[in-house]
Scaffold this motif. Sequence first.
Motif, PDB file in Angstrom:
ATOM      1  N   ILE A 188      -1.297  -6.749  -1.644  1.00  0.00           N
ATOM      2  CA  ILE A 188      -2.488  -7.198  -2.372  1.00  0.00           C
ATOM      3  C   ILE A 188      -3.684  -7.435  -1.451  1.00  0.00           C
ATOM      4  CG2 ILE A 188      -1.119  -8.169  -4.242  1.00  0.00           C
ATOM      5  CD1 ILE A 188      -1.645 -10.954  -3.051  1.00  0.00           C
ATOM      6  N   GLY A 189      -3.425  -7.525  -0.135  1.00  0.00           N
ATOM      7  CA  GLY A 189      -4.536  -7.649   0.800  1.00  0.00           C
ATOM      8  C   GLY A 189      -5.416  -6.411   0.864  1.00  0.00           C
ATOM      9  N   ASN A 190      -4.947  -5.302   0.313  1.00  0.00           N
ATOM     10  CA  ASN A 190      -5.761  -4.079   0.282  1.00  0.00           C
ATOM     11  C   ASN A 190      -6.835  -4.134  -0.793  1.00  0.00           C
ATOM     12  OD1 ASN A 190      -4.863  -2.241   2.345  1.00  0.00           O
ATOM     13  ND2 ASN A 190      -2.917  -2.104   1.249  1.00  0.00           N
ATOM     14  N   TYR A 191      -6.728  -5.094  -1.698  1.00  0.00           N
ATOM     15  CA  TYR A 191      -7.670  -5.141  -2.804  1.00  0.00           C
ATOM     16  C   TYR A 191      -8.847  -6.054  -2.470  1.00  0.00           C
ATOM     17  CZ  TYR A 191      -3.799  -2.901  -5.177  1.00  0.00           C
ATOM     18  OH  TYR A 191      -2.793  -2.024  -5.510  1.00  0.00           O
ATOM     19  N   GLN A 192     -10.033  -5.531  -2.763  1.00  0.00           N
ATOM     20  CA  GLN A 192     -11.247  -6.232  -2.362  1.00  0.00           C
ATOM     21  C   GLN A 192     -11.360  -7.620  -2.996  1.00  0.00           C
ATOM     22  OE1 GLN A 192     -15.411  -4.748  -3.362  1.00  0.00           O
ATOM     23  NE2 GLN A 192     -15.246  -4.086  -1.223  1.00  0.00           N
ATOM     24  N   ALA A 193     -10.864  -7.763  -4.203  1.00  0.00           N
ATOM     25  CA  ALA A 193     -10.936  -9.066  -4.858  1.00  0.00           C
ATOM     26  C   ALA A 193     -10.210 -10.129  -4.036  1.00  0.00           C
ATOM     27  CB  ALA A 193     -10.326  -8.984  -6.259  1.00  0.00           C
ATOM     28  N   ILE A 194      -9.050  -9.785  -3.481  1.00  0.00           N
ATOM     29  CA  ILE A 194      -8.287 -10.711  -2.653  1.00  0.00           C
ATOM     30  C   ILE A 194      -8.978 -10.908  -1.308  1.00  0.00           C
ATOM     31  CG2 ILE A 194      -6.080 -11.136  -1.512  1.00  0.00           C
ATOM     32  CD1 ILE A 194      -5.958 -11.396  -4.542  1.00  0.00           C
ATOM     33  N   GLN A 195      -9.479  -9.832  -0.734  1.00  0.00           N
ATOM     34  CA  GLN A 195     -10.177  -9.923   0.559  1.00  0.00           C
ATOM     35  C   GLN A 195     -11.358 -10.884   0.473  1.00  0.00           C
ATOM     36  OE1 GLN A 195     -11.332  -5.927   1.507  1.00  0.00           O
ATOM     37  NE2 GLN A 195      -9.223  -5.167   1.620  1.00  0.00           N
ATOM     38  N   PHE A 196     -12.156 -10.729  -0.568  1.00  0.00           N
ATOM     39  CA  PHE A 196     -13.343 -11.575  -0.706  1.00  0.00           C
ATOM     40  C   PHE A 196     -12.958 -13.034  -0.934  1.00  0.00           C
ATOM     41  CE2 PHE A 196     -16.748  -8.271  -2.113  1.00  0.00           C
ATOM     42  CZ  PHE A 196     -16.531  -7.570  -0.940  1.00  0.00           C
ATOM     43  N   MET A 197     -11.891 -13.234  -1.712  1.00  0.00           N
ATOM     44  CA  MET A 197     -11.439 -14.590  -1.993  1.00  0.00           C
ATOM     45  C   MET A 197     -11.021 -15.286  -0.701  1.00  0.00           C
ATOM     46  SD  MET A 197      -8.600 -15.769  -4.831  1.00  0.00           S
ATOM     47  CE  MET A 197      -9.226 -14.529  -5.952  1.00  0.00           C
ATOM     48  N   ILE A 198     -10.247 -14.578   0.126  1.00  0.00           N
ATOM     49  CA  ILE A 198      -9.784 -15.162   1.383  1.00  0.00           C
ATOM     50  C   ILE A 198     -10.937 -15.329   2.365  1.00  0.00           C
ATOM     51  CG2 ILE A 198      -8.294 -14.781   3.384  1.00  0.00           C
ATOM     52  CD1 ILE A 198      -6.275 -13.460   1.490  1.00  0.00           C
ATOM     53  N   ALA A 199     -11.864 -14.393   2.379  1.00  0.00           N
ATOM     54  CA  ALA A 199     -13.034 -14.524   3.258  1.00  0.00           C
ATOM     55  C   ALA A 199     -13.837 -15.774   2.909  1.00  0.00           C
ATOM     56  CB  ALA A 199     -13.915 -13.282   3.146  1.00  0.00           C
ATOM     57  N   ASP A 200     -14.039 -16.020   1.633  1.00  0.00           N
ATOM     58  CA  ASP A 200     -14.761 -17.230   1.213  1.00  0.00           C
ATOM     59  C   ASP A 200     -14.004 -18.495   1.618  1.00  0.00           C
ATOM     60  OD1 ASP A 200     -16.854 -15.808   0.121  1.00  0.00           O
ATOM     61  OD2 ASP A 200     -16.087 -15.878  -1.933  1.00  0.00           O
ATOM     62  N   MET A 201     -12.684 -18.447   1.542  1.00  0.00           N
ATOM     63  CA  MET A 201     -11.877 -19.589   1.962  1.00  0.00           C
ATOM     64  C   MET A 201     -12.065 -19.872   3.448  1.00  0.00           C
ATOM     65  SD  MET A 201      -8.442 -18.519  -0.142  1.00  0.00           S
ATOM     66  CE  MET A 201      -7.362 -19.699   0.650  1.00  0.00           C
ATOM     67  N   GLU A 202     -12.082 -18.825   4.260  1.00  0.00           N
ATOM     68  CA  GLU A 202     -12.275 -19.006   5.701  1.00  0.00           C
ATOM     69  C   GLU A 202     -13.664 -19.553   6.006  1.00  0.00           C
ATOM     70  OE1 GLU A 202     -11.707 -18.806   9.924  1.00  0.00           O
ATOM     71  OE2 GLU A 202     -10.384 -19.028   8.180  1.00  0.00           O
ATOM     72  N   VAL A 203     -14.683 -19.100   5.279  1.00  0.00           N
ATOM     73  CA  VAL A 203     -16.035 -19.632   5.463  1.00  0.00           C
ATOM     74  C   VAL A 203     -16.054 -21.141   5.193  1.00  0.00           C
ATOM     75  CG1 VAL A 203     -18.394 -19.621   4.535  1.00  0.00           C
ATOM     76  CG2 VAL A 203     -17.223 -17.461   5.011  1.00  0.00           C
ATOM     77  N   ARG A 204     -15.404 -21.556   4.119  1.00  0.00           N
ATOM     78  CA  ARG A 204     -15.384 -22.984   3.789  1.00  0.00           C
ATOM     79  C   ARG A 204     -14.648 -23.793   4.856  1.00  0.00           C
ATOM     80  NH1 ARG A 204     -15.158 -20.951  -1.792  1.00  0.00           N
ATOM     81  NH2 ARG A 204     -12.884 -20.741  -1.668  1.00  0.00           N
ATOM     82  N   ALA A 205     -13.497 -23.289   5.341  1.00  0.00           N
ATOM     83  CA  ALA A 205     -12.750 -24.010   6.365  1.00  0.00           C
ATOM     84  C   ALA A 205     -13.552 -24.106   7.656  1.00  0.00           C
ATOM     85  CB  ALA A 205     -11.405 -23.324   6.618  1.00  0.00           C
ATOM     86  N   HIS A 206     -14.178 -23.011   8.052  1.00  0.00           N
ATOM     87  CA  HIS A 206     -14.954 -22.990   9.289  1.00  0.00           C
ATOM     88  C   HIS A 206     -16.147 -23.946   9.202  1.00  0.00           C
ATOM     89  CE1 HIS A 206     -16.695 -21.321  12.957  1.00  0.00           C
ATOM     90  NE2 HIS A 206     -17.841 -21.207  12.319  1.00  0.00           N
ATOM     91  N   THR A 207     -16.845 -23.936   8.084  1.00  0.00           N
ATOM     92  CA  THR A 207     -18.010 -24.813   7.921  1.00  0.00           C
ATOM     93  C   THR A 207     -17.590 -26.276   7.882  1.00  0.00           C
ATOM     94  OG1 THR A 207     -19.092 -23.051   6.662  1.00  0.00           O
ATOM     95  CG2 THR A 207     -20.061 -25.240   6.519  1.00  0.00           C
ATOM     96  N   SER A 208     -16.455 -26.567   7.264  1.00  0.00           N
ATOM     97  CA  SER A 208     -15.926 -27.930   7.252  1.00  0.00           C
ATOM     98  C   SER A 208     -15.658 -28.417   8.665  1.00  0.00           C
ATOM     99  CB  SER A 208     -14.631 -27.993   6.439  1.00  0.00           C
ATOM    100  OG  SER A 208     -14.849 -27.652   5.086  1.00  0.00           O
ATOM    101  N   ARG A 209     -15.092 -27.543   9.477  1.00  0.00           N
ATOM    102  CA  ARG A 209     -14.786 -27.914  10.864  1.00  0.00           C
ATOM    103  C   ARG A 209     -16.071 -28.216  11.634  1.00  0.00           C
ATOM    104  NH1 ARG A 209     -12.147 -23.818  11.797  1.00  0.00           N
ATOM    105  NH2 ARG A 209     -10.145 -24.727  11.169  1.00  0.00           N
ATOM    106  N   LEU A 210     -17.071 -27.384  11.483  1.00  0.00           N
ATOM    107  CA  LEU A 210     -18.347 -27.632  12.159  1.00  0.00           C
ATOM    108  C   LEU A 210     -18.945 -28.967  11.727  1.00  0.00           C
ATOM    109  CD1 LEU A 210     -20.021 -24.098  12.018  1.00  0.00           C
ATOM    110  CD2 LEU A 210     -18.908 -25.193  13.973  1.00  0.00           C
ATOM    111  N   ALA A 211     -18.808 -29.299  10.451  1.00  0.00           N
ATOM    112  CA  ALA A 211     -19.390 -30.543   9.936  1.00  0.00           C
ATOM    113  C   ALA A 211     -18.704 -31.762  10.546  1.00  0.00           C
ATOM    114  CB  ALA A 211     -19.293 -30.580   8.414  1.00  0.00           C
TER     115      ALA A 211
END
Length: 383
Positions: free
Chosen positions: A278-301
């Motif tokens: 399922i990682g080949n599907y863009q819907a899953i890729q975008f979902m996980i990418a957004d999750m990583e953005v949130r985790a990374h920004t939380s860490r910076l904060a």
Amino acid sequence: MDFRLSADEDALREAVAKFARERIAPVIGELYERGEFPYEIVAELGRMGVFGAPFDERYGGAGGDYFLLCLALEELARVDSSVAITVEAAVSLGAMPIYRFGTEEQKRRWLPRLLAGEALAGFGLTEPGGGSDASATQTKATVDGDEWVINGSKCFITNAGTDITDLVTVTAVTGSTADGRPEISSIIVPRDTPGFTVAPKYSKVGWSASDTRELYFDDCRVPVGNLLGERGRGYAQFLRILDEGRIAIAALATGLSQGCVDESVRYAAERHAFGHNIGNYQAIQFMIADMEVRAHTSRLAYYDAAARMRAEEPFKRHASIAKLYASEAAVDNARAATQVFGGYGFMNETPVARMWRDSKILEIGEGTSEIQRMLIARDLGVA
């Protein structure tokens, strides 16, 4: 501003991460479902020095600072939040008030066992009728001879009823100020004090392997020397403690967010649908990418808030920003991870199901999201 970790900081982070993967991950699922407190894990973390990370060596601490605690909390919550909140509450709410405001005698009496992880302490602030309005304290303490007599109750108190709990510090009305407002003080109540009753554990949505109780005080008597800090300064003391604690909760929330990313990346590579993982599907890729953005920004904060605290600069607003963003990011990431896992994400045997159950309280405990927005606006001069 350089947020890269020092060699010592990274060594601690990696040691805790390794412990979480190897010791917590294999057993926490069963402990969680049974609602069983992780005594052995707590003891091992104590021997590692995690509970003593931000305290002076003369009391048995590691001589580090609050940021070290936050790094440990992130790595613990990346695997499990019950263990992480046990450590967070034990340090920032249990031991830290004594360390910040206690007399030398109180520090030497209580801190060594707390910093070694051999004992835990609770923080009795919230009351059934108070919630976010901690100034509406109804618990009362009056002086009778050389004793405080305490009457009242507290709710949602972490680490208050374990087999290794030594004490609870409680806020109580001890009189009135010159302008007629309640005078609130902090008093140390040892666990075995007559008149101090700990209720059975709550049945909670999440954090099921942590200890949370309601407390009752019925003519509970402790020595007048158990006053913590200056009489009438209890509310101000714990506002400071909560400001620090919000950075710690932000770190814990960041760990949960990152754990959701870790589990989703793994599952996306394993789970096949329609001939592909399922990682080949863009819907899953975008979902996980957004999750990583949130985790990374939380860490910076939370790194930013911790850096300001370390530099002894004003950090109240930045702690609220970190806590607000990271807690809401954790809820969003837990929801997204559950979606990535599909039906399996709704099964309690999976880590993301625990993360989904654990995430919501992060928007409530140690100051709700609404309170954080209020504090941020007030600090900006809006109100």
